[in-house]
Design a protein around this motif. Structure first.
Motif, PDB file in Angstrom:
ATOM      1  N   MET A 129      46.411  -1.261 -13.910  1.00 37.08           N
ATOM      2  CA  MET A 129      47.177  -0.346 -14.783  1.00 37.08           C
ATOM      3  C   MET A 129      48.446  -1.044 -15.251  1.00 37.08           C
ATOM      4  SD  MET A 129      45.567   2.812 -14.295  1.00 37.08           S
ATOM      5  CE  MET A 129      44.285   3.329 -13.160  1.00 37.08           C
ATOM      6  N   GLY A 173      35.869   7.081 -13.130  1.00 38.99           N
ATOM      7  CA  GLY A 173      36.687   8.262 -13.388  1.00 38.99           C
ATOM      8  C   GLY A 173      36.959   9.105 -12.174  1.00 38.99           C
ATOM      9  N   ASP A 202      49.045  -2.302 -17.965  1.00 34.49           N
ATOM     10  CA  ASP A 202      49.376  -1.839 -19.325  1.00 34.49           C
ATOM     11  C   ASP A 202      50.342  -0.656 -19.283  1.00 34.49           C
ATOM     12  OD1 ASP A 202      47.257  -0.434 -18.109  1.00 34.49           O
ATOM     13  OD2 ASP A 202      46.432   0.220 -20.032  1.00 34.49           O
ATOM     14  N   GLY A 208      42.010  -3.022 -15.658  1.00 34.26           N
ATOM     15  CA  GLY A 208      40.606  -2.894 -15.262  1.00 34.26           C
ATOM     16  C   GLY A 208      39.723  -2.285 -16.332  1.00 34.26           C
ATOM     17  N   GLY A 212      41.438   2.040 -10.043  1.00 32.41           N
ATOM     18  CA  GLY A 212      40.680   1.236 -11.006  1.00 32.41           C
ATOM     19  C   GLY A 212      39.658   0.300 -10.379  1.00 32.41           C
ATOM     20  N   LYS A 213      39.281   0.563  -9.152  1.00 31.80           N
ATOM     21  CA  LYS A 213      38.325  -0.303  -8.440  1.00 31.80           C
ATOM     22  C   LYS A 213      36.993  -0.413  -9.165  1.00 31.80           C
ATOM     23  CE  LYS A 213      38.610   2.335  -4.860  1.00 31.80           C
ATOM     24  NZ  LYS A 213      39.649   3.207  -5.480  1.00 31.80           N
ATOM     25  N   THR A 214      36.428   0.742  -9.541  1.00 36.45           N
ATOM     26  CA  THR A 214      35.104   0.732 -10.161  1.00 36.45           C
ATOM     27  C   THR A 214      35.141   0.096 -11.552  1.00 36.45           C
ATOM     28  OG1 THR A 214      34.490   2.670  -8.862  1.00 36.45           O
ATOM     29  CG2 THR A 214      33.111   2.179 -10.766  1.00 36.45           C
ATOM     30  N   SER A 215      36.261   0.283 -12.259  1.00 39.37           N
ATOM     31  CA  SER A 215      36.412  -0.366 -13.570  1.00 39.37           C
ATOM     32  C   SER A 215      36.365  -1.886 -13.412  1.00 39.37           C
ATOM     33  CB  SER A 215      37.742   0.025 -14.212  1.00 39.37           C
ATOM     34  OG  SER A 215      37.805   1.423 -14.378  1.00 39.37           O
ATOM     35  N   ASN A 234      41.234   6.253  -7.810  1.00 39.84           N
ATOM     36  CA  ASN A 234      41.724   6.151  -9.195  1.00 39.84           C
ATOM     37  C   ASN A 234      42.630   4.960  -9.478  1.00 39.84           C
ATOM     38  OD1 ASN A 234      40.481   8.299 -10.583  1.00 39.84           O
ATOM     39  ND2 ASN A 234      41.758   9.698  -9.388  1.00 39.84           N
TER      40      ASN A 234
HETATM   41  P1  GDP Z   1      38.570   4.019  -8.853  1.00 41.53           P
HETATM   42  O1  GDP Z   1      38.654   5.431  -8.352  1.00 41.53           O
HETATM   43  O2  GDP Z   1      39.573   3.147  -8.122  1.00 41.53           O
HETATM   44  O3  GDP Z   1      37.210   3.442  -8.811  1.00 41.53           O
HETATM   45  O4  GDP Z   1      39.101   4.054 -10.364  1.00 41.53           O
HETATM   46  P2  GDP Z   1      38.243   4.004 -11.731  1.00 41.53           P
HETATM   47  O5  GDP Z   1      37.786   2.609 -12.008  1.00 41.53           O
HETATM   48  O6  GDP Z   1      37.204   5.061 -11.679  1.00 41.53           O
HETATM   49  O7  GDP Z   1      39.383   4.324 -12.785  1.00 41.53           O
HETATM   50  C1  GDP Z   1      40.082   5.557 -12.808  1.00 41.53           C
HETATM   51  C2  GDP Z   1      40.562   5.822 -14.229  1.00 41.53           C
HETATM   52  O8  GDP Z   1      41.555   4.881 -14.621  1.00 41.53           O
HETATM   53  C3  GDP Z   1      39.455   5.703 -15.277  1.00 41.53           C
HETATM   54  O9  GDP Z   1      39.687   6.693 -16.234  1.00 41.53           O
HETATM   55  C4  GDP Z   1      39.668   4.314 -15.852  1.00 41.53           C
HETATM   56  O10 GDP Z   1      39.193   4.202 -17.180  1.00 41.53           O
HETATM   57  C5  GDP Z   1      41.169   4.175 -15.801  1.00 41.53           C
HETATM   58  N1  GDP Z   1      41.627   2.793 -15.667  1.00 41.53           N
HETATM   59  C6  GDP Z   1      41.134   1.822 -14.867  1.00 41.53           C
HETATM   60  N2  GDP Z   1      41.866   0.701 -14.949  1.00 41.53           N
HETATM   61  C7  GDP Z   1      42.863   0.944 -15.848  1.00 41.53           C
HETATM   62  C8  GDP Z   1      43.964   0.157 -16.352  1.00 41.53           C
HETATM   63  O11 GDP Z   1      44.199  -0.984 -15.966  1.00 41.53           O
HETATM   64  N3  GDP Z   1      44.763   0.774 -17.258  1.00 41.53           N
HETATM   65  C9  GDP Z   1      44.574   2.061 -17.666  1.00 41.53           C
HETATM   66  N4  GDP Z   1      45.431   2.546 -18.552  1.00 41.53           N
HETATM   67  N5  GDP Z   1      43.566   2.809 -17.189  1.00 41.53           N
HETATM   68  C10 GDP Z   1      42.703   2.280 -16.301  1.00 41.53           C
END
Ligand code: GDP
Ligand code: K
Ligand code: MG
Length: 281
Positions: free
Chosen positions: A117, A31, A119, A146, A15-18, A13
């Motif tokens: 994150m 998510g 922001d 991300g 934000g890797k995949t984002s 979570n």
């Molecule tokens: P992963 O588990 O590392 O791949 O994380 P995801 O990319 O799946 O992101 C997890 C959650 O955080 C999702 O709901 C994204 O939309 C949210 N997210 C990702 N990057 C950011 C960011 O920079 N800011 C905010 N506020 N939310 C983010």
């Protein structure tokens, strides 16, 4: 054109995949979800004359060998040897996220931190001197959002600079484990260093730290070396010495030192807002 292999490593979570989706133009599931299979996603894209191969790795809190995700990420870094690891950290939980960063530092590989994150950090009104943190850790920190693709051009430029060795701040900063543990690391390291071929592939310091952690995978990596017994005996001696001295399990000593290092670095660089929003539950 030149190809740069990068891999996204970070806590679940973060934000890797984002970030992967924005860079690769892919539509992977974003998510909170726990997959049954541990795997990685790959994509290719071009930027400023470079071809990027990017891999989205499973989320991990650590790089020990306790979970399939940890073993997968560790193997990937050792065997696929990405040119640069992008450590995606959640800015709203730096203490926990940077723990993994200390393990990447130990591995002595090229790392860039995506301070994701960002922001949320700004919204809280906190102040983080990430340039100073970058100097303390020897890793460039690039703020990103991300989910909106913000900061990713700067991230790519930094990747290119680090790849071309134009970025000066990246190399040769170690986590300092304190005098006694450092002495043990050096004693084990000097035995490991006798194996030239091995230490081209793996940092001798990293392997020494892993042995103090009683890490099975590191032990396995060393088992075929001609002086394995000497290395193992030295590690056993040092573990005994440290555990007697500190009356604490050696793995815990390493973990505590890492958290101490992060806490010290955050104390110098992070300032919480004095106007905290109250969260009513
Ligand atoms: P992963 O588990 O590392 O791949 O994380 P995801 O990319 O799946 O992101 C997890 C959650 O955080 C999702 O709901 C994204 O939309 C949210 N997210 C990702 N990057 C950011 C960011 O920079 N800011 C905010 N506020 N939310 C983010
Ligand atoms: K979140
Ligand atoms: Mg993901």
């Amino acid at each position: 054109s030149k190809t740069i292999n990068i891999a996204l490593v970070g806590n679940p979570n973060a934000g890797k995949t984002s970030i992967f989706n924005h860079l690769a133009g892919a539509k992977e599931h974003v998510g909170n979800y726990s997959g049954v299979t541990v795997d990685s996603k790959k994509a290719k894209f071009k930027h400023k004359g470079y071809t990027f191969n990017i891999t989205d790795l499973p989320g991990t809190y650590s790089l020990t060998a306790y979970t399939p995700e940890e073993v997968f990420v560790r193997r990937f870094i050792h065997e696929q040897t990405p040119d640069i690891v992008i450590n995606v950290v959640d800015s709203s939980n730096l203490e926990r996220n940077l723990y993994l960063t200390t393990q990447l530092i130990d591995m002595d590989i090229r790392v860039i931190c995506a301070l994701n994150m960002y922001d949320e950090l700004l919204e809280k009104g906190d102040k983080f001197d990430y340039l100073m943190m970058g100097k303390l850790l020897g890793i460039p920190f690039i703020p990103t959002v991300g989910s909106k693709g913000k900061g990713l051009d700067k991230l790519l430029d930094t990747i290119i600079n680090v790849y071309a060795e134009k970025d000066k701040i990246t190399r040769h900063i170690h986590v300092n484990y304190g005098e006694e543990i450092e002495r043990s690391i050096q004693a084990i390291q000097s035995k490991i260093k006798k194996n030239k071929a091995l230490t081209v592939k793996y940092s001798s310091r990293y392997l020494a730290i892993k042995l103090i952690e009683k890490d099975k995978l590191a032990d396995k990596l060393l088992r075929d070396e001609t002086n394995y017994i000497e290395i193992r005996d030295q590690a056993e001696y040092e573990i005994n010495r440290l555990e007697t001295l500190f009356k604490e399990d050696s793995e815990t000593l390493i973990t505590d030192a890492k958290y101490g290092f992060i806490a010290g670095a955050l104390k110098e660089t992070y300032k919480e807002s004095s106007h905290k929003k109250r969260h009513v539950t």
